[in-house]
Design a protein around this motif. Structure first.
Motif, PDB file in Angstrom:
ATOM      1  N   MET A  87       0.836  -1.181   0.000  1.00 46.10           N
ATOM      2  CA  MET A  87       0.000   0.000   0.000  1.00 46.10           C
ATOM      3  C   MET A  87       0.876   1.237   0.000  1.00 46.10           C
ATOM      4  SD  MET A  87      -3.209  -0.627   2.453  1.00 46.10           S
ATOM      5  CE  MET A  87      -3.771  -2.268   2.748  1.00 46.10           C
ATOM      6  N   GLY A  88       0.389   2.283  -0.616  1.00 41.00           N
ATOM      7  CA  GLY A  88       1.145   3.514  -0.649  1.00 41.00           C
ATOM      8  C   GLY A  88       0.248   4.704  -0.920  1.00 41.00           C
ATOM      9  N   LEU A  89       0.748   5.859  -0.578  1.00 37.84           N
ATOM     10  CA  LEU A  89       0.015   7.098  -0.775  1.00 37.84           C
ATOM     11  C   LEU A  89       0.933   8.091  -1.459  1.00 37.84           C
ATOM     12  CD1 LEU A  89      -2.623   8.702  -0.145  1.00 37.84           C
ATOM     13  CD2 LEU A  89      -1.462   9.507   1.904  1.00 37.84           C
ATOM     14  N   SER A  90       0.412   8.772  -2.493  1.00 35.39           N
ATOM     15  CA  SER A  90       1.203   9.790  -3.167  1.00 35.39           C
ATOM     16  C   SER A  90       0.308  10.977  -3.509  1.00 35.39           C
ATOM     17  CB  SER A  90       1.855   9.232  -4.432  1.00 35.39           C
ATOM     18  OG  SER A  90       0.879   8.774  -5.342  1.00 35.39           O
ATOM     19  N   VAL A  91       0.939  12.127  -3.610  1.00 39.85           N
ATOM     20  CA  VAL A  91       0.231  13.356  -3.979  1.00 39.85           C
ATOM     21  C   VAL A  91       0.299  13.495  -5.489  1.00 39.85           C
ATOM     22  CG1 VAL A  91       0.172  15.868  -3.740  1.00 39.85           C
ATOM     23  CG2 VAL A  91       0.817  14.447  -1.785  1.00 39.85           C
ATOM     24  N   VAL A  92      -0.856  13.574  -6.135  1.00 36.54           N
ATOM     25  CA  VAL A  92      -0.940  13.751  -7.580  1.00 36.54           C
ATOM     26  C   VAL A  92      -0.937  15.241  -7.914  1.00 36.54           C
ATOM     27  CG1 VAL A  92      -2.360  13.351  -9.638  1.00 36.54           C
ATOM     28  CG2 VAL A  92      -2.217  11.598  -7.864  1.00 36.54           C
ATOM     29  N   THR A  93      -1.788  15.990  -7.232  1.00 40.18           N
ATOM     30  CA  THR A  93      -1.876  17.435  -7.417  1.00 40.18           C
ATOM     31  C   THR A  93      -1.757  18.090  -6.043  1.00 40.18           C
ATOM     32  OG1 THR A  93      -3.396  17.085  -9.266  1.00 40.18           O
ATOM     33  CG2 THR A  93      -3.256  19.318  -8.378  1.00 40.18           C
ATOM     34  N   PRO A  94      -0.651  18.773  -5.775  1.00 43.85           N
ATOM     35  CA  PRO A  94      -0.488  19.405  -4.466  1.00 43.85           C
ATOM     36  C   PRO A  94      -1.447  20.577  -4.285  1.00 43.85           C
ATOM     37  CG  PRO A  94       1.347  19.966  -5.901  1.00 43.85           C
ATOM     38  CD  PRO A  94       0.480  19.003  -6.660  1.00 43.85           C
ATOM     39  N   PRO A  95      -1.583  21.053  -3.057  1.00 37.25           N
ATOM     40  CA  PRO A  95      -2.451  22.211  -2.812  1.00 37.25           C
ATOM     41  C   PRO A  95      -1.992  23.417  -3.618  1.00 37.25           C
ATOM     42  CG  PRO A  95      -1.733  21.231  -0.745  1.00 37.25           C
ATOM     43  CD  PRO A  95      -0.963  20.562  -1.836  1.00 37.25           C
ATOM     44  N   THR A  96      -2.961  24.206  -4.052  1.00 32.20           N
ATOM     45  CA  THR A  96      -2.628  25.420  -4.797  1.00 32.20           C
ATOM     46  C   THR A  96      -2.512  26.636  -3.873  1.00 32.20           C
ATOM     47  OG1 THR A  96      -4.964  25.815  -5.241  1.00 32.20           O
ATOM     48  CG2 THR A  96      -3.712  24.611  -6.919  1.00 32.20           C
ATOM     49  N   ALA A  97      -2.953  26.487  -2.634  1.00 35.20           N
ATOM     50  CA  ALA A  97      -2.873  27.585  -1.663  1.00 35.20           C
ATOM     51  C   ALA A  97      -2.568  27.009  -0.288  1.00 35.20           C
ATOM     52  CB  ALA A  97      -4.187  28.354  -1.621  1.00 35.20           C
ATOM     53  N   GLU A  98      -1.859  27.779   0.497  1.00 33.16           N
ATOM     54  CA  GLU A  98      -1.548  27.368   1.873  1.00 33.16           C
ATOM     55  C   GLU A  98      -2.705  27.751   2.794  1.00 33.16           C
ATOM     56  OE1 GLU A  98       0.916  25.488   2.645  1.00 33.16           O
ATOM     57  OE2 GLU A  98       1.960  25.611   0.730  1.00 33.16           O
ATOM     58  N   PRO A  99      -2.836  27.066   3.937  1.00 29.01           N
ATOM     59  CA  PRO A  99      -3.919  27.363   4.882  1.00 29.01           C
ATOM     60  C   PRO A  99      -3.830  28.757   5.505  1.00 29.01           C
ATOM     61  CG  PRO A  99      -2.893  25.263   5.399  1.00 29.01           C
ATOM     62  CD  PRO A  99      -2.067  25.902   4.335  1.00 29.01           C
ATOM     63  N   VAL A 100      -2.626  29.309   5.507  1.00 27.19           N
ATOM     64  CA  VAL A 100      -2.386  30.641   6.068  1.00 27.19           C
ATOM     65  C   VAL A 100      -1.764  31.479   4.959  1.00 27.19           C
ATOM     66  CG1 VAL A 100      -1.063  31.943   7.778  1.00 27.19           C
ATOM     67  CG2 VAL A 100      -2.039  29.726   8.400  1.00 27.19           C
ATOM     68  N   SER A 101      -2.247  32.696   4.781  1.00 22.36           N
ATOM     69  CA  SER A 101      -1.712  33.546   3.712  1.00 22.36           C
ATOM     70  C   SER A 101      -0.344  34.109   4.100  1.00 22.36           C
ATOM     71  CB  SER A 101      -2.672  34.699   3.421  1.00 22.36           C
ATOM     72  OG  SER A 101      -2.645  35.638   4.478  1.00 22.36           O
ATOM     73  N   LEU A 102       0.396  34.517   3.095  1.00 24.11           N
ATOM     74  CA  LEU A 102       1.697  35.135   3.323  1.00 24.11           C
ATOM     75  C   LEU A 102       1.540  36.405   4.159  1.00 24.11           C
ATOM     76  CD1 LEU A 102       4.738  35.200   2.797  1.00 24.11           C
ATOM     77  CD2 LEU A 102       4.261  36.397   0.649  1.00 24.11           C
ATOM     78  N   ALA A 103       0.496  37.184   3.897  1.00 22.58           N
ATOM     79  CA  ALA A 103       0.264  38.422   4.654  1.00 22.58           C
ATOM     80  C   ALA A 103       0.026  38.114   6.138  1.00 22.58           C
ATOM     81  CB  ALA A 103      -0.921  39.184   4.072  1.00 22.58           C
ATOM     82  N   GLU A 104      -0.754  37.057   6.421  1.00 18.91           N
ATOM     83  CA  GLU A 104      -0.994  36.679   7.821  1.00 18.91           C
ATOM     84  C   GLU A 104       0.300  36.232   8.494  1.00 18.91           C
ATOM     85  OE1 GLU A 104      -5.276  34.642   8.225  1.00 18.91           O
ATOM     86  OE2 GLU A 104      -4.066  33.835   6.575  1.00 18.91           O
ATOM     87  N   ALA A 105       1.111  35.451   7.782  1.00 23.99           N
ATOM     88  CA  ALA A 105       2.364  34.969   8.350  1.00 23.99           C
ATOM     89  C   ALA A 105       3.335  36.121   8.600  1.00 23.99           C
ATOM     90  CB  ALA A 105       2.989  33.930   7.430  1.00 23.99           C
ATOM     91  N   LYS A 106       3.408  37.066   7.657  1.00 23.85           N
ATOM     92  CA  LYS A 106       4.286  38.221   7.854  1.00 23.85           C
ATOM     93  C   LYS A 106       3.820  39.050   9.053  1.00 23.85           C
ATOM     94  CE  LYS A 106       5.790  40.582   4.336  1.00 23.85           C
ATOM     95  NZ  LYS A 106       5.836  41.345   3.074  1.00 23.85           N
ATOM     96  N   ALA A 107       2.524  39.213   9.195  1.00 22.38           N
ATOM     97  CA  ALA A 107       2.004  39.962  10.349  1.00 22.38           C
ATOM     98  C   ALA A 107       2.328  39.224  11.647  1.00 22.38           C
ATOM     99  CB  ALA A 107       0.494  40.157  10.208  1.00 22.38           C
ATOM    100  N   HIS A 108       2.184  37.911  11.640  1.00 23.73           N
ATOM    101  CA  HIS A 108       2.492  37.120  12.836  1.00 23.73           C
ATOM    102  C   HIS A 108       3.970  37.253  13.210  1.00 23.73           C
ATOM    103  CE1 HIS A 108       2.255  33.825  15.716  1.00 23.73           C
ATOM    104  NE2 HIS A 108       3.363  33.361  15.171  1.00 23.73           N
ATOM    105  N   CYS A 109       4.839  37.272  12.211  1.00 21.37           N
ATOM    106  CA  CYS A 109       6.284  37.387  12.454  1.00 21.37           C
ATOM    107  C   CYS A 109       6.739  38.837  12.628  1.00 21.37           C
ATOM    108  CB  CYS A 109       7.056  36.745  11.297  1.00 21.37           C
ATOM    109  SG  CYS A 109       6.846  34.969  11.147  1.00 21.37           S
TER     110      CYS A 109
END
Length: 187
Positions: free
Chosen positions: A1-23
């Motif tokens: 048995m195995g698992l593979s990603v065929v099409t990865p996510p097109t967007a992250e759960p957290v936006s770049l703007a949110e991450a920059k604000a957090h940091c």
């Protein structure tokens, strides 16, 4: 048995703007660095929880024969099954008709089972005999998972090396693992 990603996510759960604000980053210079941290934090959260966070297409392969009555699909939440293919006894690839199985996307872990009165077709006993292609991921990612990702991005941004010299590292008692644990899938 195995698992593979065929099409990865097109967007992250957290936006770049949110991450920059957090940091607390206001310049554009570190945008690429933080985007990389976002992807690494999402992948860590997916591995830790055993879930697909953002929508993605996966393939689950089964070696040998069909499972008894159902196929439990890893990386919930399951959105839909795209196709089920198998190698028949002659070695030819066949697609299982959609009326031959039932998909349950509402269970804790999504699964495919035989339709009522259906017998799975005979298959060749070999590696990757059965391949289930499906879409998984949250439509709305739970806030604790998003917060765990932000904590990890902040940690990666502040600690850019594998080892911290000169201070005693201390894990936050209510940190990343505590936020992710309620969403963990146990097989």
């Amino acid at each position: 048995m195995g698992l593979s990603v065929v099409t990865p996510p097109t967007a992250e759960p957290v936006s770049l703007a949110e991450a920059k604000a957090h940091c607390r980053v206001s310049v554009a210079d570190d945008a690429g660095l933080i985007a990389g941290y976002l992807m690494a934090a999402r992948i860590h959260a997916e591995v830790y929880t055993g879930r697909a966070l953002s929508t993605q297409t996966l393939q689950f392969t089964i070696d040998g024969d069909w499972p008894c009555d159902r196929i439990d699909l890893p990386r919930p939440p399951l959105q839909s099954v795209t196709a089920i293919t198998y190698s028949d006894t002659a070695g030819a690839t066949q697609t299982l008709a959609a009326d031959q199985y039932r998909v349950d996307t509402t269970a804790h872990q999504g699964f495919v089972e035989r339709a009522y009165g259906v017998i799975w077709p005979a298959v060749r006993d070999q590696a990757r005999t059965i391949v289930v292609t499906y879409v998984a991921g949250y439509a709305q990612i739970p806030e604790p998972i998003r917060q765990a990702i932000l904590l990890l991005v902040g940690h990666f941004y502040e600690n850019r090396e594998a080892v911290v010299i000169g201070q005693a590292p201390t894990e936050l008692p209510m940190g990343v693992d505590a936020l992710l644990f309620p969403f963990r899938v146990f097989y």
